[in-house]
Design a protein around this motif. Structure first.
Motif, PDB file in Angstrom:
ATOM      1  N   HIS A  64      29.188  51.580  30.465  1.00  0.00           N
ATOM      2  CA  HIS A  64      29.031  50.424  29.530  1.00  0.00           C
ATOM      3  C   HIS A  64      29.109  50.698  28.035  1.00  0.00           C
ATOM      4  CE1 HIS A  64      28.716  46.522  28.148  1.00  0.00           C
ATOM      5  NE2 HIS A  64      27.692  46.690  27.486  1.00  0.00           N
ATOM      6  N   ASP A 122      30.178  41.690  28.233  1.00  0.00           N
ATOM      7  CA  ASP A 122      28.919  42.238  27.894  1.00  0.00           C
ATOM      8  C   ASP A 122      28.421  43.362  28.920  1.00  0.00           C
ATOM      9  OD1 ASP A 122      26.624  39.713  28.961  1.00  0.00           O
ATOM     10  OD2 ASP A 122      28.570  40.515  29.888  1.00  0.00           O
ATOM     11  N   GLN A 123      29.201  43.382  30.074  1.00  0.00           N
ATOM     12  CA  GLN A 123      28.978  44.279  31.240  1.00  0.00           C
ATOM     13  C   GLN A 123      29.990  45.231  31.332  1.00  0.00           C
ATOM     14  OE1 GLN A 123      27.349  42.189  34.687  1.00  0.00           O
ATOM     15  NE2 GLN A 123      26.848  40.392  33.131  1.00  0.00           N
ATOM     16  N   SER A 124      31.070  45.222  30.566  1.00  0.00           N
ATOM     17  CA  SER A 124      32.377  45.843  31.087  1.00  0.00           C
ATOM     18  C   SER A 124      32.000  47.244  31.285  1.00  0.00           C
ATOM     19  CB  SER A 124      33.465  45.746  29.788  1.00  0.00           C
ATOM     20  OG  SER A 124      32.889  46.139  28.787  1.00  0.00           O
ATOM     21  N   ASN A 125      32.740  47.993  32.118  1.00  0.00           N
ATOM     22  CA  ASN A 125      32.786  49.508  32.521  1.00  0.00           C
ATOM     23  C   ASN A 125      33.987  49.972  32.718  1.00  0.00           C
ATOM     24  OD1 ASN A 125      32.102  51.975  32.994  1.00  0.00           O
ATOM     25  ND2 ASN A 125      30.734  51.456  34.978  1.00  0.00           N
ATOM     26  N   LEU A 137      34.240  42.857  35.349  1.00  0.00           N
ATOM     27  CA  LEU A 137      32.849  42.260  34.593  1.00  0.00           C
ATOM     28  C   LEU A 137      33.117  41.656  33.468  1.00  0.00           C
ATOM     29  CD1 LEU A 137      30.994  45.836  35.759  1.00  0.00           C
ATOM     30  CD2 LEU A 137      30.950  43.517  36.904  1.00  0.00           C
ATOM     31  N   ASN A 182      33.024  43.384  39.996  1.00  0.00           N
ATOM     32  CA  ASN A 182      31.454  42.983  40.464  1.00  0.00           C
ATOM     33  C   ASN A 182      31.273  43.096  41.905  1.00  0.00           C
ATOM     34  OD1 ASN A 182      33.145  41.111  41.651  1.00  0.00           O
ATOM     35  ND2 ASN A 182      32.051  39.399  40.818  1.00  0.00           N
TER      36      ASN A 182
END
Lengths: 249, 38
Positions: free
Chosen positions: A234, A206-209, A203, A187
């Motif tokens: 994502h 639901d926002q993982s990258n 992150l 983040n």
């Protein structure tokens, strides 16, 4: 006269290939580390009829490691199988499936993987790099240097290491350590991380990258580091990466 | 008197003649190799 039992399934019959495809998709979909595996050979198949349109199928599969990390959204069909001279890794899997009313589902699977023997590689390719232990100090130093190098140059998110996927060492003509590792965006921007890196967390799912890095460190005769990191963007859980919805730590 | 013929002779006579060029089917398993064998 009772009907003759059906001829045993051949390992290259369409039914066997369909069962193997379901099995390989299940294996990749439930693996959280390392690389995706592709089918190389159906070693054996046994069908145990349980009743009308109800069979238990036992498969023995020979798989080969591909270059796609398990977190990669790339469909398996587009994942290149690692070649023999890249020090291939083989997976042997026993899979139990249920075929009920024509629908296949996996009941259980057990796999173990092993790298090809170094002697085999060197016999064909004397100067080929060989797989190295992932906790080798040169490997750890190369991964750390590569990630620091990327984070010091990027204007994007600060990346943290998820896992080292593979490492190889070559001794001739130069001493070279090649590594591949999985990363995840945090983040923080790389700039913010310079002030307070402890505050940079992965992150939420639901926002993982996630992403993947390859790096090569030449230590002799000269020192040279090449790094390439690519983020996947994502991803939402898909048949290729269904476990994203589970903890991938 | 009954003379027992040599097995080889019996086998020879009783063997089902196979058409010229007969190729036995490949064993059902293991299947084909898609990439290479380690």
């Amino acid at each position: 006269v009772p009907a003759a039992p059906p001829a045993p399934l051949g390992c290259d019959d369409p039914e066997s290939e369909a069962a193997a495809e379901v099995a390989v998709s299940y294996i990749n979909g439930h693996s959280h580390h390392g690389y995706k595996f592709a089918l190389n050979r159906i070693e054996n198949i046994r069908v145990l009829p349980q009743g009308p349109n109800n069979d238990i199928i036992f498969l023995e599969l020979d798989l080969l490691e591909t270059k796609c990390h398990i977190l990669s959204p790339t469909p398996l069909a587009n994942c290149t199988v690692r070649s023999f001279t890249e020090h291939a890794v083989e997976g042997d899997c026993d899979v139990k499936l249920l075929k009920l009313d024509g629908k296949l589902s996996v009941l259980a699977s057990k796999c173990h993987s092993h790298a090809d023997s170094s002697e085999d590689i060197l016999r064909l390719c004397p100067n080929c790099p060989l797989l190295e232990s992932l906790n080798n100090t040169d490997v750890l130093a190369t991964v750390t240097a590569a990630l620091n190098d990327h984070n010091s140059k990027t204007t994007d998110a600060y990346l943290r290491l998820l896992e080292i996927g593979r490492a190889r060492t070559q001794y001739h003509p130069t001493h070279t350590v090649s590594v591949e590792f999985a990363v995840a965006a945090t983040n923080c921007s790389a700039e913010e991380a310079k002030d307070n890196v402890e505050a940079c967390q992965l992150l939420p799912d639901d926002q993982s990258n996630f992403g993947f890095c390859t790096a090569t460190m030449v230590t002799r005769p000269i020192q040279d580091l090449q790094v390439d990191c690519q983020l996947y963007g994502h991803q939402v859980p898909t048949p290729d990466i269904p476990f994203l919805s589970q903890d991938t730590s | 008197s009954v003379a027992k013929r040599a097995v080889a002779e019996v086998a020879q006579h009783d063997k089902v003649p196979r058409p010229v060029g007969f190729v036995p089917p490949p064993p059902p398993c293991p299947g084909r190799i898609r990439h290479f064998k380690i």
